[in-house]
Design an enzyme around this catalytic site. Structure first.
Site, short mmCIF file in Angstrom:
data_model
loop_
_atom_site.label_atom_id
_atom_site.label_comp_id
_atom_site.label_asym_id
_atom_site.label_seq_id
_atom_site.Cartn_x
_atom_site.Cartn_y
_atom_site.Cartn_z
N PHE A 159 78.54 93.60 18.59
CA PHE A 159 77.45 92.64 18.62
C PHE A 159 76.23 93.34 19.21
O PHE A 159 76.35 94.35 19.94
CB PHE A 159 77.82 91.42 19.49
CG PHE A 159 77.85 90.12 18.74
CD1 PHE A 159 78.60 89.96 17.60
CD2 PHE A 159 77.14 89.03 19.20
CE1 PHE A 159 78.65 88.76 16.91
CE2 PHE A 159 77.18 87.80 18.53
CZ PHE A 159 77.94 87.67 17.38
N GLN A 192 65.03 82.28 23.81
CA GLN A 192 65.55 83.22 22.81
C GLN A 192 65.41 82.65 21.40
O GLN A 192 65.92 81.57 21.10
CB GLN A 192 67.02 83.53 23.08
CG GLN A 192 67.59 84.54 22.09
CD GLN A 192 68.98 84.99 22.50
OE1 GLN A 192 69.97 84.37 22.16
NE2 GLN A 192 69.05 86.08 23.26
N GLU A 233 75.35 86.47 14.37
CA GLU A 233 75.15 87.90 14.58
C GLU A 233 76.38 88.68 14.12
O GLU A 233 76.31 89.88 13.91
CB GLU A 233 74.89 88.15 16.07
CG GLU A 233 74.32 89.51 16.39
CD GLU A 233 73.79 89.55 17.80
OE1 GLU A 233 73.91 90.62 18.43
OE2 GLU A 233 73.24 88.54 18.29
N ARG A 274 69.31 87.15 26.48
CA ARG A 274 70.78 87.09 26.48
C ARG A 274 71.36 87.94 25.37
O ARG A 274 70.90 87.88 24.23
CB ARG A 274 71.25 85.64 26.30
CG ARG A 274 72.77 85.52 26.20
CD ARG A 274 73.23 84.09 26.12
NE ARG A 274 72.87 83.43 24.88
CZ ARG A 274 73.54 83.53 23.73
NH1 ARG A 274 74.59 84.32 23.64
NH2 ARG A 274 73.15 82.85 22.66
N HIS A 320 66.70 83.40 18.04
CA HIS A 320 67.72 84.18 17.34
C HIS A 320 67.10 84.74 16.07
O HIS A 320 66.44 84.01 15.33
CB HIS A 320 68.91 83.28 17.01
CG HIS A 320 70.15 84.03 16.62
ND1 HIS A 320 70.23 84.77 15.46
CD2 HIS A 320 71.36 84.16 17.23
CE1 HIS A 320 71.44 85.30 15.36
NE2 HIS A 320 72.14 84.95 16.43
N ARG A 355 68.54 90.72 20.55
CA ARG A 355 67.98 89.68 19.69
C ARG A 355 66.46 89.59 19.77
O ARG A 355 65.80 89.31 18.77
CB ARG A 355 68.61 88.33 20.07
CG ARG A 355 70.06 88.24 19.66
CD ARG A 355 70.72 86.98 20.18
NE ARG A 355 72.06 86.85 19.62
CZ ARG A 355 72.89 85.86 19.91
NH1 ARG A 355 72.52 84.90 20.76
NH2 ARG A 355 74.08 85.80 19.36
N HIS A 377 66.98 79.32 19.69
CA HIS A 377 68.43 79.33 19.80
C HIS A 377 68.96 79.07 21.20
O HIS A 377 69.97 78.40 21.38
CB HIS A 377 68.94 80.69 19.31
CG HIS A 377 70.42 80.85 19.30
ND1 HIS A 377 71.26 80.01 18.58
CD2 HIS A 377 71.24 81.73 19.94
CE1 HIS A 377 72.52 80.39 18.75
NE2 HIS A 377 72.54 81.41 19.59
N LEU A 423 71.97 78.37 12.10
CA LEU A 423 72.27 79.72 12.56
C LEU A 423 73.06 80.53 11.53
O LEU A 423 73.98 80.04 10.89
CB LEU A 423 73.07 79.65 13.86
CG LEU A 423 73.29 80.98 14.58
CD1 LEU A 423 71.97 81.56 15.06
CD2 LEU A 423 74.25 80.79 15.75
#
Length: 609
Positions: free
Chosen positions: A121, A234, A253, A410, A236, A309, A375, A250
């Site tokens: 990730f 954040q 990822e 994050r 995304h 991200r 996100h 979404l």
């Protein structure tokens, strides 16, 4: 005079996602009488929408991985604004919480030799995400729910909490209503744990479900709890952008973790041109090297699609702004040319069905169109890194509503394990606090009557504002003026808009009765949403630099002045919000060396016990 029903608990948990259920389990096991309140149905919390996996340095795929590398990755990804002690607690405990879920029945994907499998990730140096295909959040909730039910959990479903109750400066319960019947409910408790999730619904384009209206942040702030790092939202990088009806949904990822690549309208993999200086040397510099990594070469570096991200989201925005975006204003995410159809359907079944059903697109044959979507919020209620206690006695917070762990950004996968690590800590601490309280539950009848009058006001105001129109105005203006790219003039304009909305939100109308009435629910939601939107904008205005999830067009670079400052949002006695800059907690020298390590070999198990 309106009637209400009263419930008594030692610990009241508000929210039934991963953090709330884990807190409830911990408190029950500590001997507390626990009640759980959820706006939705049990098992339907926003946690189920987390897809890719939960980060924990178990070393099942790469034995070199350990908590120290995870510690370093999390701090580096967060721009070093994280609370270091919270990061240490988290990275040390995450593997145990994953194994605990396995013992409780979670069915994780497996390595060939039978261990819990882990995938790559963004921002993680090694494959670290324990996962169940791309439905990890659903499996986490199913497991926690089953375990909590086995322990005899008391759940109040479809119930909205709109005020906390206080006595002598301490939180002693909460006030709410049943969304189906409209009946008022009073929960008396010796300790309250907020596990209410995020605030994405204050933005027009978001991956967040309908529940995520920022309730917990506002509820805590209104009783005097500090908020921290609220500027860091954040976006995304990969949300669906077409068709319009599914904009923001979404795209995990995990697609990039399994080898998916980002391309612009010219067919170019543009992330090679967007590696920040702080990550130079850590990512592949050519497509050839990235291909070796995909094929399992451990000496090859990760592809730049697996950058953090914030970096990827801004890179996509840059391609669009410079005329190289996809037809609908995003970029192309291609896994069809990278993996076989069988592999995609096995590893990413939800994504395959999501695009087939919602966009009539087969991701095993065609690239997806994706773009940034609101996100997650890195900031939240400021808590003690060990107990999750706020600065208000009797009030605790865990999960996305709590700040401190993620700093400015994050890492993907750090959220699901955050929920169980700190949900457990919050539940234990709340139960211990409750056990130490003597005497009976104390609630102020005057408070309750005032809150009931406030909640029912829209029904006696036929000339009031339409709450749905106010909600639309809030979300559109936050998207425009305080979204992924910000500047002083727009932030200042948004504060003026919010000041106006705050007054108008007190003058809404609702027709009909209180029996399942979305207009009334929205009239109550909008008051809390405006409060928390103001906290976001004030913090964004104060941070005159770009770092992590906060990007300023007028201050495009990081500024050393802000590198060691957290912004605290504090409410005064007259209800106004202000920003206070505070220095980061001092990090011990051995931990600093870990966080700043250039060579991962420095972080072997022999270093920094």
């Amino acid at each position: 005079m309106e009637s209400y029903t009263t419930y008594d608990y030692d610990v009241l948990v508000i929210g039934a996602g991963g953090a709330g259920l884990r807190a409830a389990i911990a408190a029950i096991e500590k001997g507390a009488r626990v009640g759980v309140v959820t706006k939705s149905l049990l098992g339907k919390a926003h946690t189920v929408m987390a897809e890719g996996g939960m980060a924990a340095a178990m070393g099942n795929v790469r034995s070199e991985d350990n908590w120290k590398v995870h510690f370093r990755d999390t701090l580096k990804g967060g721009g070093m604004l994280n609370n270091w002690k919270m990061v240490e607690n988290y990275t040390k405990e995450a593997p145990d919480r994953v194994r605990e879920l396995e013992q409780w029945g979670a069915v994780f994907d497996r390595t060939p030799d039978g261990r819990i499998n882990q995938r790559n990730f963004g921002g993680h140096s090694y494959p670290r995400l324990a996962h169940v295909g791309d439905r990890t959040g659903l499996e986490l909730i199913r497991t926690l729910q089953d375990h909590a039910v086995k322990l005899g959990i008391n759940v109040h479903m479809e119930t909205t909490i709109y005020r906390l109750l206080t006595d002598g400066g301490a939180v002693v319960g909460a006030m709410g209503f049943n969304r189906q019947t409209g009946d008022f409910l009073v929960f008396r408790a010796k300790a309250v744990v907020l596990a209410t999730g995020g605030l994405g619904r204050i933005y027009q384009i978001t991956s967040n479900s309908w529940e995520c209206t920022g309730d917990g942040f506002a509820l805590a702030s209104m009783v005097g709890a500090d908020l921290i790092d609220m500027e860091f939202i954040q976006f995304h990088p990969t949300g669906m952008i077409w068709p319009p009806g599914v904009m923001g949904v979404l795209v995990t990822e995990g697609v990039r973790g399994e080898g998916g690549v980002l391309k612009n309208s010219e067919g170019k993999r543009f992330m090679f041109d967007n590696v920040p200086e702080r990550y130079k040397g850590e990512f592949a510099e050519t497509e050839e090297e990235a291909e070796k990594w995909l094929n399992g070469d451990r000496e090859a570096r990760r592809p730049p699609e697996l950058l953090t991200r914030d970096v990827v989201a801004r890179a996509i925005r840059r391609e669009v702004n410079e005329g190289r975006g996809s037809p609908h204003g995003g970029a192309f995410l291609d896994i069809a040319s990278r993996r076989s159809a069988d592999y995609i359907k096995k590893k990413l079944p939800s994504m395959y069905h999501q695009f087939m059903k919602l966009a009539n697109l087969d991701i095993t044959k065609e690239p997806m169109e994706v773009g940034p979507t609101c996100h997650y919020v890195m900031g939240g209620i400021r808590v003690d890194p060990d107990s999750q206690a706020t600065n208000v006695p009797g009030l605790y917070a865990a999960g996305e509503v709590a700040g401190g762990l993620h700093g400015a950004n994050r890492l993907g996968g750090n959220s699901l394990s955050d929920l169980v690590v700190f949900g457990r800590r919050a539940g234990l601490a709340a139960a211990e606090y409750a056990a130490a309280q003597s005497g009976s539950y104390k609630v102020d009848e005057t408070q309750i009557r005032a809150y009931i009058a406030e909640a029912t006001a829209p029904f006696s105001n036929p000339q009031g504002e339409n709450p749905f129109a106010l909600m639309k105005e809030l979300r559109q203006t936050m998207q425009k003026n305080a979204g992924i790219m910000r500047e002083e003039g727009e932030l200042k304009a948004q504060l003026d808009i919010l000041a106006n909305l705050k007054q108008r939100a007190k003058n809404t109308t609702a027709g009909g009765t209180r029996v399942y009435n979305p207009g009334w629910h929205t009239a109550i939601d909008i008051q809390l949403m405006v409060e928390i939107a103001e906290a976001v904008v004030l913090a964004a205005q104060a941070r005159k630099e770009s770092r992590g999830g906060h990007a300023r067009l007028d201050y495009p670079e990081p500024d050393a002045t802000f590198a060691k400052l957290n912004h605290i949002i504090r409410r005064s006695s007259d209800g106004t919000l202000s920003v206070v800059a505070e220095s980061l907690p001092e990090m011990p020298e051995d931990r600093r060396k870990m966080a700043e390590a250039k060579d991962l070999k420095e972080l072997s198990d022999k270093v920094g016990a």
